[in-house]
Motif scaffolding. Sequence first.
Motif, mmCIF file in Angstrom:
data_model
loop_
_atom_site.group_PDB
_atom_site.id
_atom_site.type_symbol
_atom_site.label_atom_id
_atom_site.label_comp_id
_atom_site.label_asym_id
_atom_site.label_seq_id
_atom_site.Cartn_x
_atom_site.Cartn_y
_atom_site.Cartn_z
ATOM 1 N N SER A 256 34.202 31.899 40.041
ATOM 2 C CA SER A 256 35.499 32.024 40.720
ATOM 3 C C SER A 256 35.533 33.261 41.615
ATOM 4 O O SER A 256 34.772 34.215 41.435
ATOM 5 C CB SER A 256 36.615 32.128 39.676
ATOM 6 O OG SER A 256 36.532 33.368 38.976
ATOM 7 N N GLU A 258 37.792 35.445 41.589
ATOM 8 C CA GLU A 258 38.184 36.594 40.762
ATOM 9 C C GLU A 258 36.963 37.258 40.126
ATOM 10 O O GLU A 258 36.843 38.493 40.114
ATOM 11 C CB GLU A 258 39.169 36.162 39.667
ATOM 12 C CG GLU A 258 40.521 35.702 40.170
ATOM 13 C CD GLU A 258 40.568 34.188 40.333
ATOM 14 O OE1 GLU A 258 39.494 33.560 40.537
ATOM 15 O OE2 GLU A 258 41.675 33.641 40.257
ATOM 16 N N ARG A 261 34.895 39.167 42.756
ATOM 17 C CA ARG A 261 35.509 40.445 43.114
ATOM 18 C C ARG A 261 35.352 41.454 41.987
ATOM 19 O O ARG A 261 35.045 42.630 42.230
ATOM 20 C CB ARG A 261 36.995 40.211 43.437
ATOM 21 C CG ARG A 261 37.790 41.468 43.732
ATOM 22 C CD ARG A 261 37.245 42.238 44.906
ATOM 23 N NE ARG A 261 38.057 43.411 45.193
ATOM 24 C CZ ARG A 261 37.605 44.493 45.811
ATOM 25 N NH1 ARG A 261 36.347 44.551 46.209
ATOM 26 N NH2 ARG A 261 38.403 45.514 46.055
ATOM 27 N N TYR A 299 42.818 47.065 39.314
ATOM 28 C CA TYR A 299 42.505 46.487 38.006
ATOM 29 C C TYR A 299 43.150 47.332 36.909
ATOM 30 O O TYR A 299 42.662 48.403 36.544
ATOM 31 C CB TYR A 299 40.990 46.391 37.819
ATOM 32 C CG TYR A 299 40.391 45.330 38.715
ATOM 33 C CD1 TYR A 299 40.467 43.984 38.375
ATOM 34 C CD2 TYR A 299 39.797 45.682 39.930
ATOM 35 C CE1 TYR A 299 39.947 43.007 39.210
ATOM 36 C CE2 TYR A 299 39.273 44.708 40.772
ATOM 37 C CZ TYR A 299 39.347 43.371 40.408
ATOM 38 O OH TYR A 299 38.840 42.407 41.245
ATOM 39 N N ILE A 349 40.354 34.558 32.699
ATOM 40 C CA ILE A 349 39.503 34.693 33.884
ATOM 41 C C ILE A 349 38.053 34.868 33.475
ATOM 42 O O ILE A 349 37.163 34.177 33.935
ATOM 43 C CB ILE A 349 39.954 35.874 34.764
ATOM 44 C CG1 ILE A 349 41.381 35.636 35.286
ATOM 45 C CG2 ILE A 349 38.984 36.102 35.923
ATOM 46 C CD1 ILE A 349 41.953 36.817 36.049
#
Length: 378
Positions: A256, A258, A261, A299, A349
Amino acid sequence: MAKIADVLAENNLDAYVAYDSSDNEDMRYLSGFLATDPYIYVCRKDGGKFLIVSSMEELRARRESPCSIVTRTAAGFAELLQETGDVELATARMIQNFCGNRLLVPYSMPVGFARALEKTAEVSVDQDTVLSMRAKKTADEIEKIRAVQKKNEAGVALAVDAVRKAEVDENGGLLFEDSPLTSERLRAIMHEAFFRMGLDDKDTIASCGADTALPHAKGEGQLFANQPIVLDVFPRDIETGYFADMTRTISKGKPSDEICRMYEVVHEAKELAVSLIRAGVSGADVHNAAADYFTEKGYVTAGTSGFIHSLGHGVGLAIHENPSLSVRGGILEEGNVVTVEPGLYYPGIGGVRLEDMGAVTEDGFDRFTTFEEELIVV
């Protein structure tokens, strides 16, 4: 860094005494002798170092250990056992006769034996002298750890290669040589390679997908394409006793956005931390710099999400030892061997962790880890 003899002199003590097997890292470090049964290590206030061993171990101990060797027979154990009828009390009195009345013992000494020793001598407990000694590696120790890491990378390369060569079934599961590629199978691939190289591995992590959001989940079952796979591998050299430690996060195909990154930011945080490490810098400052970087990049850490562990730890005869790269980490010294392992974890995630290892020098970080750092393997 205080030595045992310095602590004895400062506190007017006669000797430091440890009683354990070489499974205790301090015993192995101090004695250089491998034995599964307990034996006695003594450091006297004059600096003399002795092992008290059974007669059957005398010749081997003389060959392996730099310490002076004394047998229990020569130290009078048989007569004391005849007199007391109690093995631990006889051992305690033997130690007192050999060492004196004011003794320093390690925090890890078995409580039952410590109580027996207290019947014959005045006992003080040492907290971290030997741990501090172990934290600053010699050039020989550094090369032993570097050698283990080289073998570690060879084993991990086989696991990554299996993921790279895997085919993808209709459900997205990975197949290797016509069978499901599982966490267990990846561990077996590495374990067999390590065994041939004289390494022992335990609790190796090969997690995938949702499990990667749990830093110490070992992983189980089939691996899947387009999902993060965390490999955290820390084998020990059977001959020398020293560990290595490395983590890589990979994916068979693109995961993904996410995760991609997160991987980029974790890599950047690791390199930032590496750039800050040198003798005289505190482990806390290095940890906090990485934590601040994650926050800067958006984050957030809260509860079980985000950067939820310390940045790194010492490695040696134990996989976790001093010093620490954490909020309470002290000043780093030349010769410390530490990991740098930032990670981000978000349930729903997944997780990403990258870990390198190396030695602290006067002006930087001597990185042992040379393994490739690629998220997507094809």
